[in-house]
Design a protein around this motif. Structure first.
Motif, PDB file in Angstrom:
ATOM      1  N   PHE A 115      -6.567   9.078  -2.584  1.00  0.00           N
ATOM      2  CA  PHE A 115      -7.329   8.072  -3.318  1.00  0.00           C
ATOM      3  C   PHE A 115      -6.497   6.832  -3.619  1.00  0.00           C
ATOM      4  CE2 PHE A 115     -10.431  11.408  -3.868  1.00  0.00           C
ATOM      5  CZ  PHE A 115     -11.625  10.705  -3.917  1.00  0.00           C
ATOM      6  N   ALA A 116      -5.207   6.982  -3.823  1.00  0.00           N
ATOM      7  CA  ALA A 116      -4.363   5.800  -4.008  1.00  0.00           C
ATOM      8  C   ALA A 116      -4.356   4.964  -2.738  1.00  0.00           C
ATOM      9  CB  ALA A 116      -2.947   6.215  -4.395  1.00  0.00           C
ATOM     10  N   ALA A 117      -4.244   5.628  -1.595  1.00  0.00           N
ATOM     11  CA  ALA A 117      -4.256   4.910  -0.318  1.00  0.00           C
ATOM     12  C   ALA A 117      -5.599   4.231  -0.088  1.00  0.00           C
ATOM     13  CB  ALA A 117      -3.954   5.879   0.823  1.00  0.00           C
TER      14      ALA A 117
ATOM     15  N   LEU B  65     -14.228   7.768   1.662  1.00  0.00           N
ATOM     16  CA  LEU B  65     -15.001   8.929   2.104  1.00  0.00           C
ATOM     17  C   LEU B  65     -14.070  10.052   2.546  1.00  0.00           C
ATOM     18  CD1 LEU B  65     -17.577  10.406   2.952  1.00  0.00           C
ATOM     19  CD2 LEU B  65     -17.494   9.141   5.116  1.00  0.00           C
ATOM     20  N   PHE B  66     -13.065   9.698   3.328  1.00  0.00           N
ATOM     21  CA  PHE B  66     -12.109  10.708   3.782  1.00  0.00           C
ATOM     22  C   PHE B  66     -11.269  11.237   2.622  1.00  0.00           C
ATOM     23  CE2 PHE B  66     -12.943   8.795   7.987  1.00  0.00           C
ATOM     24  CZ  PHE B  66     -13.184   9.968   8.701  1.00  0.00           C
ATOM     25  N   ALA B  67     -11.020  10.389   1.629  1.00  0.00           N
ATOM     26  CA  ALA B  67     -10.289  10.854   0.451  1.00  0.00           C
ATOM     27  C   ALA B  67     -11.103  11.905  -0.298  1.00  0.00           C
ATOM     28  CB  ALA B  67      -9.969   9.675  -0.469  1.00  0.00           C
TER      29      ALA B  67
ATOM     30  N   SER C   9       0.804  -1.222   0.000  1.00  0.00           N
ATOM     31  CA  SER C   9       0.000   0.000   0.000  1.00  0.00           C
ATOM     32  C   SER C   9       0.838   1.272   0.000  1.00  0.00           C
ATOM     33  CB  SER C   9      -0.964   0.001   1.190  1.00  0.00           C
ATOM     34  OG  SER C   9      -1.899  -1.033   1.075  1.00  0.00           O
ATOM     35  N   PRO C  10       1.843   1.405   0.879  1.00  0.00           N
ATOM     36  CA  PRO C  10       2.665   2.623   0.820  1.00  0.00           C
ATOM     37  C   PRO C  10       3.417   2.761  -0.500  1.00  0.00           C
ATOM     38  CG  PRO C  10       2.993   1.467   2.897  1.00  0.00           C
ATOM     39  CD  PRO C  10       2.241   0.548   1.996  1.00  0.00           C
ATOM     40  N   LEU C  11       3.859   1.650  -1.062  1.00  0.00           N
ATOM     41  CA  LEU C  11       4.566   1.700  -2.345  1.00  0.00           C
ATOM     42  C   LEU C  11       3.632   2.138  -3.466  1.00  0.00           C
ATOM     43  CD1 LEU C  11       6.655  -1.595  -2.070  1.00  0.00           C
ATOM     44  CD2 LEU C  11       7.384   0.744  -1.569  1.00  0.00           C
ATOM     45  N   ILE C  12       2.387   1.701  -3.392  1.00  0.00           N
ATOM     46  CA  ILE C  12       1.397   2.117  -4.391  1.00  0.00           C
ATOM     47  C   ILE C  12       1.201   3.627  -4.339  1.00  0.00           C
ATOM     48  CG2 ILE C  12      -1.061   2.004  -4.974  1.00  0.00           C
ATOM     49  CD1 ILE C  12      -0.953  -0.975  -4.179  1.00  0.00           C
TER      50      ILE C  12
ATOM     51  N   LEU D  47      -8.533  10.253  -9.971  1.00  0.00           N
ATOM     52  CA  LEU D  47      -8.519   9.233 -11.021  1.00  0.00           C
ATOM     53  C   LEU D  47      -7.142   8.588 -11.139  1.00  0.00           C
ATOM     54  CD1 LEU D  47     -10.046   7.825 -13.304  1.00  0.00           C
ATOM     55  CD2 LEU D  47      -9.351   9.691 -14.818  1.00  0.00           C
ATOM     56  N   VAL D  48      -6.097   9.389 -11.085  1.00  0.00           N
ATOM     57  CA  VAL D  48      -4.733   8.850 -11.163  1.00  0.00           C
ATOM     58  C   VAL D  48      -4.477   7.898  -9.997  1.00  0.00           C
ATOM     59  CG1 VAL D  48      -2.274   9.431 -11.020  1.00  0.00           C
ATOM     60  CG2 VAL D  48      -3.805  10.809 -12.445  1.00  0.00           C
ATOM     61  N   GLY D  49      -4.841   8.327  -8.801  1.00  0.00           N
ATOM     62  CA  GLY D  49      -4.630   7.478  -7.631  1.00  0.00           C
ATOM     63  C   GLY D  49      -5.384   6.163  -7.726  1.00  0.00           C
ATOM     64  N   LEU D  50      -6.632   6.228  -8.169  1.00  0.00           N
ATOM     65  CA  LEU D  50      -7.444   5.021  -8.294  1.00  0.00           C
ATOM     66  C   LEU D  50      -6.881   4.062  -9.330  1.00  0.00           C
ATOM     67  CD1 LEU D  50     -11.032   6.577  -8.160  1.00  0.00           C
ATOM     68  CD2 LEU D  50      -9.963   5.156  -6.406  1.00  0.00           C
ATOM     69  N   LEU D  51      -6.494   4.590 -10.480  1.00  0.00           N
ATOM     70  CA  LEU D  51      -6.004   3.731 -11.554  1.00  0.00           C
ATOM     71  C   LEU D  51      -4.701   3.030 -11.172  1.00  0.00           C
ATOM     72  CD1 LEU D  51      -6.762   5.886 -14.736  1.00  0.00           C
ATOM     73  CD2 LEU D  51      -7.958   3.837 -13.940  1.00  0.00           C
ATOM     74  N   VAL D  52      -3.796   3.768 -10.553  1.00  0.00           N
ATOM     75  CA  VAL D  52      -2.523   3.161 -10.145  1.00  0.00           C
ATOM     76  C   VAL D  52      -2.773   2.040  -9.140  1.00  0.00           C
ATOM     77  CG1 VAL D  52      -0.348   3.558  -8.920  1.00  0.00           C
ATOM     78  CG2 VAL D  52      -1.135   5.198 -10.643  1.00  0.00           C
ATOM     79  N   ALA D  53      -3.653   2.276  -8.174  1.00  0.00           N
ATOM     80  CA  ALA D  53      -3.942   1.251  -7.172  1.00  0.00           C
ATOM     81  C   ALA D  53      -4.639   0.047  -7.790  1.00  0.00           C
ATOM     82  CB  ALA D  53      -4.798   1.845  -6.055  1.00  0.00           C
ATOM     83  N   MET D  54      -5.543   0.290  -8.729  1.00  0.00           N
ATOM     84  CA  MET D  54      -6.266  -0.810  -9.374  1.00  0.00           C
ATOM     85  C   MET D  54      -5.345  -1.707 -10.182  1.00  0.00           C
ATOM     86  SD  MET D  54      -9.734   1.182 -10.607  1.00  0.00           S
ATOM     87  CE  MET D  54     -10.301  -0.208 -11.589  1.00  0.00           C
TER      88      MET D  54
END
Length: 222
Positions: free
Chosen positions: A126-128, A145-147, A73-76, A170-177
């Protein structure tokens, strides 16, 4: 085509009117509310670090695939931040607090070179949240929600346009996905780490479950 040709120096043409409306709400809001949002905007990212620590603690008793996602998670978040930095270097967008006359910034308006698009705070939050969603659905929704509150606060304090935080999210979500499912495949590596010196930190994982038939047989013997 050069990066200069792609640059958006004035983002007010995209959603400057919405930014101005939100900024007006901030200017007319009670002082205590502005201060609360300002504090959240400045220090709220620390909450996501606490979410990750909580996930790590709980994952000590989970299977190795879950722990692998927690450790990733932190690396993401770092990767998402790096990707976002590339966008910032390509699209050199002036901050709205420096672009739109009469706008109010509740925190110091970043100077030239500290570009507005996309929002780093939104990317990180959002990545987190998305990375945590792959670990624990309920925690992921809470973090999400907090994001969203973090993203909204960046517009409220006056340092970002709405499209800055939307694209950052969107960037955070896509990278995590992309990366979180890959991290889940590293369970065997976590198994080896749990068998070594890192066992106190990573925990024993899931304990063997005694079958119902065995338990029933044992009860009959007693």
């Amino acid at each position: 085509m050069s990066s200069r040709a792609l640059a958006v120096y004035d983002g007010s043409g995209i959603d400057g009117s919405l930014y101005t409306r939100v900024n007006g709400w901030a200017q007319s809001a009670p002082h205590w509310l502005d201060e609360l949002i300002k504090a959240w905007s400045a220090f709220g990212l620390g909450l996501f670090a606490l979410f990750m620590l909580w996930s790590w603690w709980r994952a000590r008793g989970a299977d190795s695939a879950v722990m692998a996602k927690v450790l990733a998670s932190p690396l993401i978040v770092v990767v998402a931040y790096a990707v976002n930095s590339v966008f910032k270097g390509i699209v050199e967008e002036t901050r709205p607090c420096a672009q739109i006359p009469g706008s109010l910034s509740l925190e110091a308006c970043p100077g030239a070179g500290d570009w507005s698009f996309p929002s780093n705070h939104s990317v990180i939050a959002f990545a987190a949240a998305a990375a945590l969603w792959f670990v624990d659905r309920r925690l992921g929704w809470v973090a999400g929600l907090f994001a969203a509150l973090m993203a909204a606060s960046r517009v409220w304090v006056g340092v970002h346009y709405p499209h800055d935080v939307a694209v950052g999210a969107l960037v955070g979500l896509l990278v995590a996905m992309v990366l979180a499912p890959v991290a889940g495949r590293c369970g065997p590596l976590v198994d080896r780490m749990r068998a070594g010196a890192l066992r106190p930190l990573l925990g024993p994982g899931e304990l063997p479950v005694v079958s119902r038939g065995y338990s029933a047989a044992g009860a009959q013997r007693h």
